[in-house]
Scaffold this active site. Structure first.
Site, PDB file in Angstrom:
ATOM      1  N   SER A 130       0.750  -1.230   0.163  1.00 60.00           N
ATOM      2  CA  SER A 130      -0.062   0.009   0.064  1.00 60.00           C
ATOM      3  C   SER A 130       1.043   1.262   0.133  1.00 60.00           C
ATOM      4  O   SER A 130       2.164   1.083   0.554  1.00 60.00           O
ATOM      5  CB  SER A 130      -0.920  -0.021   1.411  1.00 60.00           C
ATOM      6  OG  SER A 130      -1.405   1.147   1.467  1.00 60.00           O
ATOM      7  N   TYR A 143      -2.800  -0.416   9.827  1.00 55.93           N
ATOM      8  CA  TYR A 143      -2.831  -1.020   8.575  1.00 55.93           C
ATOM      9  C   TYR A 143      -1.669  -0.300   7.862  1.00 55.93           C
ATOM     10  O   TYR A 143      -0.906  -1.352   7.032  1.00 55.93           O
ATOM     11  CB  TYR A 143      -4.115  -0.419   7.892  1.00 55.93           C
ATOM     12  CG  TYR A 143      -4.169  -0.774   6.565  1.00 55.93           C
ATOM     13  CD1 TYR A 143      -4.754  -2.217   5.744  1.00 55.93           C
ATOM     14  CD2 TYR A 143      -3.777   0.211   5.321  1.00 55.93           C
ATOM     15  CE1 TYR A 143      -4.608  -2.496   4.448  1.00 55.93           C
ATOM     16  CE2 TYR A 143      -3.840  -0.157   3.836  1.00 55.93           C
ATOM     17  CZ  TYR A 143      -4.059  -1.457   3.629  1.00 55.93           C
ATOM     18  OH  TYR A 143      -4.057  -1.818   2.284  1.00 55.93           O
TER      19      TYR A 143
END
Length: 253
Positions: A130, A143
């Site tokens: 990500s 996350y």
């Protein structure tokens, strides 16, 4: 191909199938995974379904065993739950869940399929990261940290596999338009004073949330193209890298 019953995973599965790969579609919902596999077969591809919760050791072992018996040469770890927390409300349990869902889910599958890849002397491990791995997002703290761990472990894996014929790389998406992403912004549009119609909302999201030199948001097909390239023999000299597919959103250090 983990978590391939929808979104980015389904797009990657479709692109790989179009390139001639037999695809093992993974998910937790039999109906959704079955629909993806049927679409691939209807387009002339070869596809089967495997179900299982990769955050559970036993279930993940079953999925990995099925993948190993399938003779997987390309493992794409797309599974990765995301939850919105900041430092004030991210409890330790949320951090553990993020690590289990994003890091250990991939580790379980990697350990299960590597013996077969080693035996055949060829393989590709592609983990989905990500943009948060390099630019941590304040509302996605655990996350972002978990995705940073994914990038780190992938580089470690590439070095561990030196001389085996197996490469390991990360693909880190930027802001990608999926059904879930659209809903997130449509639900919050009124709070921001933005229009709720996506045609009007998307330019604002691009300008305010994800300004990038490309001038648009990403698509699942953008990620699928990058993964398919890394899975191919053309990418044999690309190893241990983090390929950011973000339109230039994250500045190059």
């Amino acid at each position: 191909m983990t978590a391939s019953s929808g979104g980015i995973g389904a797009a990657v599965a479709g692109r790989l199938a179009a390139e001639g790969c037999a695809v093992l579609v993974h998910g937790r919902d039999a109906a959704r995974a079955g629909e993806v596999a049927e679409r691939l077969r209807a387009a002339g591809g070869t596809a089967e379904v495997v179900l299982g919760d990769l955050t559970d050791d036993g279930a993940a072992a079953e999925v990995a065993g099925r993948a190993a018996s399938w003779g997987v040469d390309v493992l794409v770890n797309n599974a990765g739950p995301v939850a919105e927390h900041d430092w004030d409300d991210a409890e330790p349990a949320a951090w553990l869940a993020a690590m289990n869902g994003n890091v250990l889910s991939a580790v379980r599958l990697i350990r299960g399929v590597l013996p077969g890849m080693r035996e055949r002397g060829w393989g590709r491990v592609i983990n989905l990261g990500s943009r948060g791995a390099t630019t941590p997002q304040p509302n996605l703290v655990e996350y972002s940290a978990a995705k940073a761990a994914v990038v780190n472990m992938t580089t470690s894996l590439a070095r561990h596999l030196a001389g085996t014929g197996i490469t390991a790389n990360t693909v880190s998406p930027g802001v990608i338009v999926t059904a879930g992403m659209r809903k997130l912004f449509e639900d919050g549009a009124a709070h921001r004073g933005w229009p709720q119609d996506w045609a009007d909302l998307e330019p604002l999201v691009t300008a305010e949330y994800a300004p990038n030199p490309t001038g648009r948001l990403g698509t699942a097909d953008d990620i699928a193209a990058a993964v398919t390239f890394l899975a191919s023999p053309l990418a044999g000299y690309i190893n241990g890298t983090d390929l950011r597919v973000d339109g230039g959103l994250v500045p190059v250090p």
